[in-house]
Design an enzyme around this catalytic site. Structure first.
Site, PDB file in Angstrom:
ATOM      1  N   GLY A 113     -23.248 -13.650 -28.683  1.00 36.13           N
ATOM      2  CA  GLY A 113     -22.621 -13.919 -27.962  1.00 36.13           C
ATOM      3  C   GLY A 113     -21.252 -14.825 -28.798  1.00 36.13           C
ATOM      4  O   GLY A 113     -20.131 -14.290 -28.887  1.00 36.13           O
ATOM      5  N   SER A 122     -27.097  -2.775 -25.637  1.00 31.58           N
ATOM      6  CA  SER A 122     -26.739  -3.771 -24.951  1.00 31.58           C
ATOM      7  C   SER A 122     -25.626  -4.856 -25.324  1.00 31.58           C
ATOM      8  O   SER A 122     -24.791  -5.551 -24.495  1.00 31.58           O
ATOM      9  CB  SER A 122     -27.005  -3.960 -23.312  1.00 31.58           C
ATOM     10  OG  SER A 122     -27.755  -5.556 -24.554  1.00 31.58           O
ATOM     11  N   ASN A 123     -25.961  -5.743 -26.426  1.00 31.39           N
ATOM     12  CA  ASN A 123     -24.858  -6.554 -27.218  1.00 31.39           C
ATOM     13  C   ASN A 123     -23.550  -6.249 -27.343  1.00 31.39           C
ATOM     14  O   ASN A 123     -23.011  -6.365 -27.825  1.00 31.39           O
ATOM     15  CB  ASN A 123     -25.458  -6.725 -28.124  1.00 31.39           C
ATOM     16  CG  ASN A 123     -27.360  -7.734 -27.989  1.00 31.39           C
ATOM     17  OD1 ASN A 123     -28.362  -8.042 -28.505  1.00 31.39           O
ATOM     18  ND2 ASN A 123     -28.072  -8.407 -27.374  1.00 31.39           N
ATOM     19  N   LEU A 124     -23.684  -5.016 -28.096  1.00 25.21           N
ATOM     20  CA  LEU A 124     -22.501  -4.673 -28.312  1.00 25.21           C
ATOM     21  C   LEU A 124     -20.722  -4.358 -27.381  1.00 25.21           C
ATOM     22  O   LEU A 124     -20.117  -4.573 -28.076  1.00 25.21           O
ATOM     23  CB  LEU A 124     -22.548  -2.810 -28.567  1.00 25.21           C
ATOM     24  CG  LEU A 124     -23.444  -2.385 -29.621  1.00 25.21           C
ATOM     25  CD1 LEU A 124     -23.691  -1.173 -29.946  1.00 25.21           C
ATOM     26  CD2 LEU A 124     -23.457  -3.253 -31.078  1.00 25.21           C
ATOM     27  N   GLN A 125     -21.343  -4.914 -26.251  1.00 16.90           N
ATOM     28  CA  GLN A 125     -20.017  -4.969 -24.945  1.00 16.90           C
ATOM     29  C   GLN A 125     -19.098  -6.353 -25.651  1.00 16.90           C
ATOM     30  O   GLN A 125     -18.148  -6.623 -25.480  1.00 16.90           O
ATOM     31  CB  GLN A 125     -19.961  -4.642 -24.269  1.00 16.90           C
ATOM     32  CG  GLN A 125     -19.655  -5.515 -22.656  1.00 16.90           C
ATOM     33  CD  GLN A 125     -20.039  -6.514 -22.410  1.00 16.90           C
ATOM     34  OE1 GLN A 125     -21.480  -8.092 -22.871  1.00 16.90           O
ATOM     35  NE2 GLN A 125     -19.610  -7.404 -21.635  1.00 16.90           N
ATOM     36  N   ARG A 126     -19.777  -7.082 -26.121  1.00 15.44           N
ATOM     37  CA  ARG A 126     -19.350  -8.272 -26.924  1.00 15.44           C
ATOM     38  C   ARG A 126     -19.248  -9.283 -27.974  1.00 15.44           C
ATOM     39  O   ARG A 126     -19.090 -10.039 -28.540  1.00 15.44           O
ATOM     40  CB  ARG A 126     -19.757  -9.729 -25.519  1.00 15.44           C
ATOM     41  CG  ARG A 126     -21.438  -9.632 -25.862  1.00 15.44           C
ATOM     42  CD  ARG A 126     -21.948 -10.616 -24.638  1.00 15.44           C
ATOM     43  NE  ARG A 126     -23.397 -10.234 -24.591  1.00 15.44           N
ATOM     44  CZ  ARG A 126     -24.184  -9.776 -24.087  1.00 15.44           C
ATOM     45  NH1 ARG A 126     -23.668  -8.317 -23.805  1.00 15.44           N
ATOM     46  NH2 ARG A 126     -25.292  -9.561 -24.131  1.00 15.44           N
ATOM     47  N   LYS A 185     -30.143  -9.977 -35.763  1.00 19.75           N
ATOM     48  CA  LYS A 185     -28.942 -10.268 -36.077  1.00 19.75           C
ATOM     49  C   LYS A 185     -28.507 -11.163 -37.523  1.00 19.75           C
ATOM     50  O   LYS A 185     -27.307 -11.698 -37.840  1.00 19.75           O
ATOM     51  CB  LYS A 185     -28.760 -10.857 -34.809  1.00 19.75           C
ATOM     52  CG  LYS A 185     -29.001 -10.336 -33.147  1.00 19.75           C
ATOM     53  CD  LYS A 185     -28.666 -10.710 -31.950  1.00 19.75           C
ATOM     54  CE  LYS A 185     -28.682 -10.034 -31.098  1.00 19.75           C
ATOM     55  NZ  LYS A 185     -28.178 -11.107 -29.723  1.00 19.75           N
ATOM     56  N   ASN A 242     -30.790 -20.535 -24.017  1.00 18.48           N
ATOM     57  CA  ASN A 242     -31.907 -20.671 -22.927  1.00 18.48           C
ATOM     58  C   ASN A 242     -31.672 -22.091 -22.509  1.00 18.48           C
ATOM     59  O   ASN A 242     -31.810 -22.463 -23.908  1.00 18.48           O
ATOM     60  CB  ASN A 242     -32.982 -19.702 -22.727  1.00 18.48           C
ATOM     61  CG  ASN A 242     -33.448 -19.673 -24.628  1.00 18.48           C
ATOM     62  OD1 ASN A 242     -33.880 -21.340 -24.498  1.00 18.48           O
ATOM     63  ND2 ASN A 242     -32.385 -19.369 -25.204  1.00 18.48           N
ATOM     64  N   CYS A 269     -27.193 -14.049 -18.768  1.00 11.19           N
ATOM     65  CA  CYS A 269     -25.970 -12.923 -18.927  1.00 11.19           C
ATOM     66  C   CYS A 269     -26.640 -11.600 -18.468  1.00 11.19           C
ATOM     67  O   CYS A 269     -26.138 -10.402 -18.053  1.00 11.19           O
ATOM     68  CB  CYS A 269     -25.635 -12.731 -20.714  1.00 11.19           C
ATOM     69  SG  CYS A 269     -24.407 -14.429 -20.464  1.00 11.19           S
ATOM     70  N   CYS A 275     -18.336 -23.171  -5.657  1.00  9.48           N
ATOM     71  CA  CYS A 275     -17.317 -23.305  -6.710  1.00  9.48           C
ATOM     72  C   CYS A 275     -16.436 -21.112  -6.975  1.00  9.48           C
ATOM     73  O   CYS A 275     -16.851 -20.825  -5.571  1.00  9.48           O
ATOM     74  CB  CYS A 275     -17.266 -23.232  -7.945  1.00  9.48           C
ATOM     75  SG  CYS A 275     -18.243 -22.730  -9.043  1.00  9.48           S
TER      76      CYS A 275
END
Length: 374
Positions: A39, A67-71, A84, A129, A190, A332
């Site tokens: 991301g 699931s990576n493709l959203q961002r 990647k 991480n 995430c 917060c």
């Protein structure tokens, strides 16, 4: 020297009086390694490539998941299952053929990281991480490499620059800001809690901007400062922190998985994470606790659950106002700023610290639906 084609490509840089041809040649000579092509790595890599950084290394052992493709905007559905780092380098080479790409698909470890980092001027950390973050920091300190850091969490992000020397003054390291990792489970990643798709684009762009400023010698580098942004509130805050010179003398590496796993000696039993329901029970039983709201004034005016109010940017100046003998529950908007405050307070001798999981937003959703949310 810049070729005729490069002069055309980088024209909008070159006509900037602060950059010019000389500045663009500095970018061409620069060698930057990006840890992570996810991301954060995708926007960092895209903008550094477009800007004309001469050599860009990509270190990522992971493969592309749907699931990576959203961002992770460098990749498409057809790329699922591919490395990647390899895929990013192939696509970016087509974006700018004047950039040289080095690809590392092995996991960074204590055994290989010094050799991998040695040939590059600036390291950009886009990892997700804590073991990798501490490993990367310790390698940068040992090699005296500048580290551009970014992190994301739900709708909030952080950016800082570590180990940056200016006018003979060495800046703070990652360990100066975060001496120890948070307690296990205190800051989910995430994949556990989600992230707004555009957030890594914003934070990654800021990281790329810091790299360009460092190479060009322009502007005010985020050394000794962490920029915190909340995209839902559209707020940006800078918190200053000081160097601990003991962190300049790191020799060798630790067992980072063990270091970040948490244990009874490192994290006191009377500390951790509280769910909104657990906090309500404490309030209902009138247990002797103290709440600490670390949001900004305008946020507190919208909604709050009481307690001491000290914005995160002012905690260091007002730490003496906080009671060490009571359980201190920090909150917060979503839980990211409060987690950072807890890390700082831990370094100041506080042991009875709790983070409100999900922040006041989770409190409004689970406990008080009539509370105004923002």
């Amino acid at each position: 020297m810049l070729t005729t084609e490069e002069l055309k490509r980088y024209n909008r840089h070159i006509i900037l009086s602060d950059i010019g041809k000389e500045g663009q040649e500095k970018l061409k000579k620069a060698r930057v390694l990006v840890v992570g092509a996810g991301g954060l790595g995708c926007p960092v890599l895209s903008y550094l490539t477009a800007a004309g950084i001469g050599t860009i290394a990509i270190a990522d052992f992971d493969r592309i998941d749907e699931s990576n493709l959203q961002r992770q905007v460098l990749y498409t559905s057809e790329d699922v299952g591919k490395y990647k780092a390899v895929t990013a380098a192939e696509k970016l080479s087509r974006q700018n053929p004047f950039v040289t790409f080095d690809v590392f698909t092995e996991r960074l470890t204590s055994d290989n990281i010094l050799d991998i980092f040695a040939d590059y001027d600036i390291i950009v950390d886009g990892s997700d991480n804590f073991p990798t973050r501490y490993l990367v920091n310790d390698a940068c300190v040992q090699l005296d490499k500048v580290l551009v850091f970014g992190s994301i969490f739900r709708f909030e992000g952080q950016i800082s620059v570590f180990n940056y020397t200016q006018d003979g003054q060495r800046g703070p390291t990652y360990r100066c800001l975060f001496p120890e990792p948070p307690a296990p489970g205190e800051v989910p990643n995430c994949s556990q809690i989600g992230v707004l798709g555009v957030l890594p684009g914003v934070i990654g762009s800021f990281q790329a901007n810091e790299v360009l400023k460092i190479v060009l010698g322009l502007g005010d580098v985020l050394s000794g400062k962490v920029l915190i942004t909340d995209l839902l509130a559209m707020s940006f805050h800078i918190v200053q922190f000081k160097a601990n010179t003991e962190n300049f003398h790191i020799k060798g590496f630790a067992d980072y998985e063990q270091f970040c796993a948490g244990d009874a000696e490192k994290h006191a039993p009377d500390s951790g994470v509280l769910s909104p329901e657990q906090l309500r029970e404490l309030l209902d039983t009138k247990e002797d606790i103290e709440l600490l709201d670390v949001r900004e004034d305008f946020e507190r005016e919208i909604c709050n659950i009481g307690g001491i109010h000290i914005p995160m940017r002012l905690i260091a100046q007002h730490v003496h106002q906080l009671p060490k003998e009571k359980k201190l529950i920090v909150y917060c908007h979503y839980g990211m700023r409060s987690a950072s405050v807890i890390q700082f307070l831990s370094s100041q001798g506080f042991t009875r610290l709790y983070n409100l999981e999900g922040g006041i937003d989770a409190w409004a959703e689970e406990i008080d639906p009539e509370m105004e949310r923002y």
